[in-house]
Design an enzyme around this catalytic site. Structure first.
Site, mmCIF file in Angstrom:
data_model
loop_
_atom_site.group_PDB
_atom_site.id
_atom_site.type_symbol
_atom_site.label_atom_id
_atom_site.label_comp_id
_atom_site.label_asym_id
_atom_site.label_seq_id
_atom_site.Cartn_x
_atom_site.Cartn_y
_atom_site.Cartn_z
ATOM 1 N N CYS A 244 -11.379 2.556 0.082
ATOM 2 C CA CYS A 244 -9.968 2.898 0.309
ATOM 3 C C CYS A 244 -9.569 2.210 1.602
ATOM 4 C CB CYS A 244 -9.804 4.410 0.435
ATOM 5 S SG CYS A 244 -8.186 4.925 1.079
ATOM 6 N N THR A 245 -8.439 1.536 1.568
ATOM 7 C CA THR A 245 -8.066 0.727 2.737
ATOM 8 C C THR A 245 -7.748 1.570 3.972
ATOM 9 O OG1 THR A 245 -5.828 0.552 1.808
ATOM 10 C CG2 THR A 245 -7.341 -1.272 1.388
ATOM 11 N N HIS A 246 -7.406 2.832 3.769
ATOM 12 C CA HIS A 246 -7.181 3.720 4.927
ATOM 13 C C HIS A 246 -8.473 4.010 5.688
ATOM 14 C CE1 HIS A 246 -3.231 4.596 3.152
ATOM 15 N NE2 HIS A 246 -2.922 5.257 4.252
ATOM 16 N N ASP B 56 0.866 -1.189 0.000
ATOM 17 C CA ASP B 56 0.000 0.000 0.000
ATOM 18 C C ASP B 56 0.901 1.237 0.000
ATOM 19 O OD1 ASP B 56 -2.367 1.570 0.167
ATOM 20 O OD2 ASP B 56 -2.192 1.689 2.333
ATOM 21 N N SER B 57 0.270 2.402 -0.183
ATOM 22 C CA SER B 57 1.031 3.647 -0.064
ATOM 23 C C SER B 57 1.474 3.864 1.382
ATOM 24 C CB SER B 57 0.166 4.824 -0.513
ATOM 25 O OG SER B 57 -1.014 4.893 0.285
ATOM 26 N N THR C 170 -6.488 2.460 -4.951
ATOM 27 C CA THR C 170 -5.964 3.439 -5.901
ATOM 28 C C THR C 170 -4.900 2.802 -6.802
ATOM 29 O OG1 THR C 170 -6.293 5.050 -4.126
ATOM 30 C CG2 THR C 170 -5.060 5.796 -6.050
ATOM 31 N N CYS D 11 -4.523 -1.733 -1.902
ATOM 32 C CA CYS D 11 -4.738 -0.311 -2.169
ATOM 33 C C CYS D 11 -5.652 -0.209 -3.390
ATOM 34 C CB CYS D 11 -3.384 0.330 -2.456
ATOM 35 S SG CYS D 11 -3.465 2.052 -2.955
HETATM 36 N N1 DGL Z 1 -4.938 3.089 0.782
HETATM 37 C C1 DGL Z 1 -5.093 3.516 -0.539
HETATM 38 C C2 DGL Z 1 -6.386 3.053 -1.204
HETATM 39 O O1 DGL Z 1 -6.947 2.045 -0.813
HETATM 40 C C3 DGL Z 1 -4.551 4.848 -0.992
HETATM 41 C C4 DGL Z 1 -4.541 6.020 -0.073
HETATM 42 C C5 DGL Z 1 -3.679 7.156 -0.623
HETATM 43 O O2 DGL Z 1 -2.450 6.982 -0.585
HETATM 44 O O3 DGL Z 1 -4.238 8.175 -1.083
HETATM 45 O O4 DGL Z 1 -6.855 3.632 -2.123
#
Ligand code: DGL
Length: 253
Positions: A183-185, A11-12, A76, A74
């Protein structure tokens, strides 16, 4: 002796830990390497080609290992790079997709999908919705500010509430019965969101589906060895020992 194969989770930043947390429940006897591209987060505000370069570089460094599979934890990164990566590498690559399909299948009203700026702009999500014949049923909203808050371990409701208020201004939640976390965050904000939303709106994400998919594609290890997670980042010294508190937090979600 050949080293045991690792499952890479990428992930990022810390969002993918929520996917790793789900995967470990199903595959507790694997060896994991978690890679966070912390030097380049957030991905969601970058262009498609910028993200593609970041993901490509990170996956190239992971691919030099003995990998059993790679999970792009992720949404994205998946939306911009999964097809190209699958064409480049032999190991299974499992991507993330906002859980629009299960939501649409169960919904009797409308479905709200939250993701990063980039995921919302990419054709992959729009094609998914159109293929489900659900364009009229789905609304999309970016909750990009939550990404950096999660990175800073900010979870107090007082800080989240104004962002939710601004994002969902003019939304009549009586018309919705699902909120999809694309989004995983955002997984870390499940509890905050359940406070914010009426109880009739169910919150879902794609983590379980991704873990199931991974399990179906690999030969699970059978061993008594303790779970091993190796943490790697592209930069930012001091980040590594910050991962464990996120996994502990996820135990309570
Ligand atoms: N966790 C990521 C996702 O699921 C990306 C968050 C980011 O770096 O903007 O999209």
């Amino acid at each position: 002796m050949k080293s045991r194969q690792q499952i890479a989770v990428f992930d990022s930043g810390i969002g993918g830990l929520s996917v790793l947390h789900e995967i470990i429940k199903q595959l507790p006897s694997e060896q994991y390497v978690y890679y966070a591209d912390t030097d380049h987060l957030p991905y969601g505000t970058k262009t498609k080609s910028e993200i593609f370069d970041c993901v490509n570089r990170s996956v190239r460094s992971l691919a030099s290992r003995n990998l059993k599979a790679l999970v792009l934890a992720c949404n994205t990164a998946t939306s911009v790079a999964v097809n190209e990566l699958r064409a480049q590498y032999d190991f299974p690559i499992i991507g993330m997709e906002p859980a629009v399909k299960p939501a649409i299948e169960s919904s009797k009203k409308q479905v709200m999908v939250c993701a990063t700026d980039r995921t919302i702009q990419e054709p992959k999500l729009h094609n998914l919705i159109t293929n489900l014949d659900a364009d009229a049923k789905v609304e999309l909203r970016s909750l990009q500010p939550l990404v950096l808050l999660a990175e800073d371990f900010v979870f107090d409701y007082d800080r989240i509430y104004p962002i939710l208020e601004k994002t969902f201004k003019n939304v009549d939640w009586n018309n919705f019965d699902y909120l999809v976390l694309g989004c995983t965050h955002f997984i870390y904000y499940k509890v905050a969101m359940s406070y914010y939303l009426p109880p009739s709106v169910k919150i879902i994400d794609g983590n379980l589906g991704t873990a199931n998919r991974l399990r179906s594609l690999i030969q699970p290890s059978v061993t008594n060895e303790a779970l091993q997670i190796e943490y790697l980042t592209s930069g930012r010294v001091g980040k590594l020992n910050q991962f464990e508190p996120y996994l502990e937090l996820l135990d309570s979600i």
